[in-house]
Design a protein around this motif. Sequence first.
Motif, PDB file in Angstrom:
ATOM      1  N   UNK A   1       0.849  -1.181   0.000  1.00 37.70           N
ATOM      2  CA  UNK A   1       0.000   0.000   0.000  1.00 37.70           C
ATOM      3  C   UNK A   1       0.888   1.236   0.000  1.00 37.70           C
ATOM      4  N   UNK A   2       0.536   2.183  -0.861  1.00 44.72           N
ATOM      5  CA  UNK A   2       1.214   3.482  -0.928  1.00 44.72           C
ATOM      6  C   UNK A   2       0.204   4.502  -0.465  1.00 44.72           C
ATOM      7  N   UNK A   3       0.398   5.156   0.615  1.00 47.02           N
ATOM      8  CA  UNK A   3      -0.569   6.098   1.188  1.00 47.02           C
ATOM      9  C   UNK A   3      -2.010   5.617   1.086  1.00 47.02           C
ATOM     10  N   UNK A   4      -2.691   5.878  -0.050  1.00 48.18           N
ATOM     11  CA  UNK A   4      -4.116   5.513  -0.145  1.00 48.18           C
ATOM     12  C   UNK A   4      -4.392   4.427  -1.174  1.00 48.18           C
ATOM     13  N   UNK A   5      -3.379   4.065  -1.979  1.00 55.01           N
ATOM     14  CA  UNK A   5      -3.628   3.086  -3.040  1.00 55.01           C
ATOM     15  C   UNK A   5      -2.631   1.936  -2.981  1.00 55.01           C
ATOM     16  N   UNK A   6      -2.968   0.860  -3.698  1.00 50.93           N
ATOM     17  CA  UNK A   6      -2.124  -0.326  -3.711  1.00 50.93           C
ATOM     18  C   UNK A   6      -1.369  -0.438  -5.026  1.00 50.93           C
ATOM     19  N   UNK A   7      -0.078  -0.775  -4.927  1.00 49.30           N
ATOM     20  CA  UNK A   7       0.716  -1.079  -6.112  1.00 49.30           C
ATOM     21  C   UNK A   7       0.361  -2.499  -6.542  1.00 49.30           C
ATOM     22  N   UNK A   8       0.025  -2.670  -7.822  1.00 52.65           N
ATOM     23  CA  UNK A   8      -0.321  -3.989  -8.317  1.00 52.65           C
ATOM     24  C   UNK A   8       0.414  -4.245  -9.621  1.00 52.65           C
ATOM     25  N   UNK A   9       1.050  -5.407  -9.700  1.00 49.16           N
ATOM     26  CA  UNK A   9       1.846  -5.770 -10.869  1.00 49.16           C
ATOM     27  C   UNK A   9       0.972  -6.469 -11.896  1.00 49.16           C
ATOM     28  N   UNK A  10       0.915  -5.895 -13.095  1.00 46.81           N
ATOM     29  CA  UNK A  10       0.211  -6.527 -14.215  1.00 46.81           C
ATOM     30  C   UNK A  10       1.082  -7.693 -14.654  1.00 46.81           C
ATOM     31  N   UNK A  11       0.549  -8.916 -14.583  1.00 42.22           N
ATOM     32  CA  UNK A  11       1.346 -10.105 -14.851  1.00 42.22           C
ATOM     33  C   UNK A  11       1.646 -10.270 -16.345  1.00 42.22           C
ATOM     34  N   UNK A  12       0.916  -9.575 -17.207  1.00 39.87           N
ATOM     35  CA  UNK A  12       1.161  -9.677 -18.653  1.00 39.87           C
ATOM     36  C   UNK A  12       2.281  -8.745 -19.094  1.00 39.87           C
ATOM     37  N   UNK A  13       2.165  -7.449 -18.762  1.00 37.92           N
ATOM     38  CA  UNK A  13       3.158  -6.487 -19.264  1.00 37.92           C
ATOM     39  C   UNK A  13       4.200  -6.085 -18.222  1.00 37.92           C
TER      40      UNK A  13
END
Length: 196
Positions: A168-180
């Motif tokens: 989590x970064x302050x208010x949002x979540x970092x999410x890794x796109x598994x395709x790109x």
Amino acid sequence: MSNSYQNYIPQKAIPFVQFLIDKHSFDLIIVNQRQTKHGDFRKLPNGKFQITVNNNLNKYQFLLTLVHEIAHHVTHQKFGRVQPHGKEWKTVFQHLMLPFITPDIYPITMLSHLANYLKNPKASTDSDVNLSLALRENKSEIGKHFIFEIPTGSLFSFKNTVYKRGNKRRTRFECLNMSNKKVYLFNQNVEIELLK
């Protein structure tokens, strides 16, 4: 104008909504869920006005969306062409929402979030995480989860793409796109499908 909308909003809101419908001439159409929007307002080629609202919203979301769209209509009538969510619309929307900001219509648990949102309303209620969660009564759609509920490192599907939830970064979540392999930021109220 059919009264079918009455099944979609809190009972005590019906007289206020009926007043707005009677005062401002438009067709209200309840439509199937759209991924990109909860409702919309448009002027039709024949000069009439139409408001659509998604049928999958709960009564609190539906009411707020309906008044949001009526505010576009009233703004259009009063000011003509202006910024869609500019100062004119914000003022009209705040004014139209006043009769609905009561515990008879919205539960106490939602009122403070709603009042806070209305200080400076945005184009989408979903951009206000606290209000969005309160309006949904902290319940995600059946078979889905809010992104904040799943463990870090979990794989999930969002709009037919697989992601891995990061920190989590302050208010949002970092999410890794598994395709790109790019990292995207997700609001914590985004509903996703958890992959086993």
